[in-house]
Scaffold this motif. Structure first.
Motif, PDB file in Angstrom:
ATOM      1  N   ASP A 178      42.784  51.794  35.097  1.00  0.00           N
ATOM      2  CA  ASP A 178      43.683  50.651  34.135  1.00  0.00           C
ATOM      3  C   ASP A 178      44.440  50.229  35.171  1.00  0.00           C
ATOM      4  O   ASP A 178      45.225  48.755  35.023  1.00  0.00           O
ATOM      5  CB  ASP A 178      44.095  50.856  33.083  1.00  0.00           C
ATOM      6  N   MET A 179      45.489  50.795  35.862  1.00  0.00           N
ATOM      7  CA  MET A 179      46.430  50.275  36.497  1.00  0.00           C
ATOM      8  C   MET A 179      46.852  49.072  37.641  1.00  0.00           C
ATOM      9  O   MET A 179      46.757  48.392  37.660  1.00  0.00           O
ATOM     10  CB  MET A 179      47.652  51.536  36.833  1.00  0.00           C
ATOM     11  N   GLY A 180      45.539  49.977  38.386  1.00  0.00           N
ATOM     12  CA  GLY A 180      45.037  49.553  39.817  1.00  0.00           C
ATOM     13  C   GLY A 180      44.814  47.902  39.570  1.00  0.00           C
ATOM     14  O   GLY A 180      44.736  46.752  39.885  1.00  0.00           O
ATOM     15  N   ASN A 181      43.774  47.157  38.086  1.00  0.00           N
ATOM     16  CA  ASN A 181      43.051  46.378  37.485  1.00  0.00           C
ATOM     17  C   ASN A 181      44.821  45.587  37.605  1.00  0.00           C
ATOM     18  O   ASN A 181      44.400  44.026  37.424  1.00  0.00           O
ATOM     19  CB  ASN A 181      42.196  46.821  36.814  1.00  0.00           C
ATOM     20  N   ALA A 182      45.578  46.051  36.679  1.00  0.00           N
ATOM     21  CA  ALA A 182      46.678  45.212  36.732  1.00  0.00           C
ATOM     22  C   ALA A 182      47.327  44.885  37.307  1.00  0.00           C
ATOM     23  O   ALA A 182      48.237  44.094  37.354  1.00  0.00           O
ATOM     24  CB  ALA A 182      47.538  45.822  35.395  1.00  0.00           C
ATOM     25  N   LEU A 183      47.869  45.758  38.606  1.00  0.00           N
ATOM     26  CA  LEU A 183      48.351  45.332  39.720  1.00  0.00           C
ATOM     27  C   LEU A 183      47.583  44.293  41.041  1.00  0.00           C
ATOM     28  O   LEU A 183      48.384  43.783  41.783  1.00  0.00           O
ATOM     29  CB  LEU A 183      48.498  46.834  40.799  1.00  0.00           C
ATOM     30  N   GLY A 184      46.468  44.074  40.160  1.00  0.00           N
ATOM     31  CA  GLY A 184      45.463  42.718  40.965  1.00  0.00           C
ATOM     32  C   GLY A 184      44.383  43.687  41.902  1.00  0.00           C
ATOM     33  O   GLY A 184      43.407  42.368  42.471  1.00  0.00           O
TER      34      GLY A 184
ATOM     35  N   ASP B  42      49.793  40.817  48.122  1.00  0.00           N
ATOM     36  CA  ASP B  42      49.651  42.194  48.821  1.00  0.00           C
ATOM     37  C   ASP B  42      48.477  42.884  48.556  1.00  0.00           C
ATOM     38  O   ASP B  42      47.377  43.725  49.423  1.00  0.00           O
ATOM     39  CB  ASP B  42      50.016  42.937  50.156  1.00  0.00           C
ATOM     40  N   LEU B  43      48.660  43.166  47.487  1.00  0.00           N
ATOM     41  CA  LEU B  43      47.205  43.881  46.590  1.00  0.00           C
ATOM     42  C   LEU B  43      46.276  42.599  45.897  1.00  0.00           C
ATOM     43  O   LEU B  43      45.215  43.506  46.172  1.00  0.00           O
ATOM     44  CB  LEU B  43      48.255  44.610  45.727  1.00  0.00           C
ATOM     45  N   LYS B  44      46.683  41.723  45.617  1.00  0.00           N
ATOM     46  CA  LYS B  44      44.985  41.046  45.521  1.00  0.00           C
ATOM     47  C   LYS B  44      44.426  41.203  45.858  1.00  0.00           C
ATOM     48  O   LYS B  44      43.672  40.935  46.926  1.00  0.00           O
ATOM     49  CB  LYS B  44      45.371  39.997  45.003  1.00  0.00           C
ATOM     50  N   GLY B  45      42.436  41.633  45.239  1.00  0.00           N
ATOM     51  CA  GLY B  45      42.008  41.436  45.450  1.00  0.00           C
ATOM     52  C   GLY B  45      40.775  42.943  46.640  1.00  0.00           C
ATOM     53  O   GLY B  45      40.085  42.596  46.612  1.00  0.00           O
TER      54      GLY B  45
END
Length: 329
Positions: free
Chosen positions: A177-183, A162-165
């Motif tokens: 960095d955390m946000g990008n790693a979560l998708g 549900d987080l991707k994109g």
């Protein structure tokens, strides 16, 4: 020729004027800048800090607070204090993570995931920050912790998919960095630009505290707050070192004491207002839930990787701070 009585009267008047003049000269007026609204508990703590200084100095140091970015934007405050455009201000430490790794440490997921850990980390960091700020002409008087963070989204979050994109606004390199790693597609934006970013489609989600969500009325653009905790970053009340050292020693001591009280009070205010803030989000139509376990596991994994990267790039002095903190847990 004046009589003795007239001469005495003139001397008394002269002495009285001298006392008044001396009193006026002794009063010092400072300007303080903050980026957050008066409803923010941090701003309210600053107001208490100012009242404490006024009482302790018997009005000899007056601090005029300009809150909510009315005098200058949050990101401009540190430079303004350095240049003595304003003598005192509040900054967000994570905003300077590109300058020194220590600014970034509290922003790593689950390095200090609760208030007690965040307090111990602050104590371990304090000597390092004292030196760091002294070298750039500043002095830290107080620290304030942000409440635990969470995701503001338009749709419910049941898992990582549900987080991707989603286009996520964050506030530091660590959270990017955390946000990008979560998708997510994570973008660093100043606090003041959040409403416009939603309006233009630049973002559709936030990772931040309940306090920030209330400050920008997140319910106008999102429907869900998914509480993650994970991070307790800090703000700092800073003062121009030259302006501070120009004060009488008693006034300096009063400022330091008021700062220590503000730090302790800030921790308690952050704790006690967190549950109330979740209630405010709900009262304004938002659904509040805890983050799913799948995301917690991923956040801890990301945090461990980011901490290892932090250590690999940190100076020996910075590593010692982390070791001291971890030894005290």
């Amino acid at each position: 020729m004046k009589t003795i009585r007239e001469k005495t009267k003139a001397l008394l008047l002269s002495a009285s004027l001298a006392l008044v003049t001396g009193s006026v000269a002794a009063e010092t007026s400072w300007t303080m800048a903050s980026g957050y609204a008066d409803t923010n508990f941090m701003t309210q703590n600053i107001q208490k800090f100012i009242a404490d200084v006024d009482a302790a100095t018997e009005g000899e140091l007056k601090i005029a607070l300009h809150s909510n970015g009315t005098l200058m934007k949050l990101d401009a405050i540190r430079r303004a204090v350095q240049a003595d455009q304003v003598q005192i201000g509040e900054i967000r430490l994570g905003s300077y993570s590109n300058e020194d790794s220590m600014y970034n440490l509290a922003g790593l997921p689950f390095v200090a995931g609760d208030y007690d850990s965040a307090w111990k980390l602050m104590q371990a960091q304090k000597p390092y920050f004292d030196t760091l700020f002294d070298n750039i002409g500043l002095k830290v008087l107080a620290y304030q912790p942000w409440p635990g963070q969470g995701f503001y989204t338009q749709d419910a979050v049941a898992g990582l998919d549900d987080l991707k994109g989603q286009k996520l606004r964050i506030y530091s390199k660590a959270t990017q960095d955390m946000g990008n790693a979560l998708g997510f597609e994570a973008t660093i934006l100043p606090f003041a630009e959040i409403p416009q970013a939603f309006a233009t489609g630049l973002i559709d989600a936030l990772f931040t505290s309940p306090q920030t969500g209330i400050d920008i009325q997140a319910w106008d653009n999102t429907n869900y707050f998914t509480a993650a905790g994970a991070i307790h970053t800090k703000n700092a009340i800073i003062v121009n070192k030259d302006s501070f050292e120009a004060l009488p020693e008693a006034t300096q001591a009063a400022l330091v004491s008021a700062g220590e009280a503000a730090t302790a009070r800030g921790w308690e205010m952050s704790k006690t207002t967190y549950a109330e803030q979740l209630g405010v989000l709900q009262e304004n139509g938002m659904t509040v839930t805890d983050v799913p376990e799948e995301i917690i596991v991923k956040l801890k994994e990301i945090g461990a990787t980011m901490t290892a990267d932090w250590e690999a790039n940190a100076t020996p002095e910075a590593k010692t701070v982390l070791e001291t903190y971890q030894a005290g847990l």
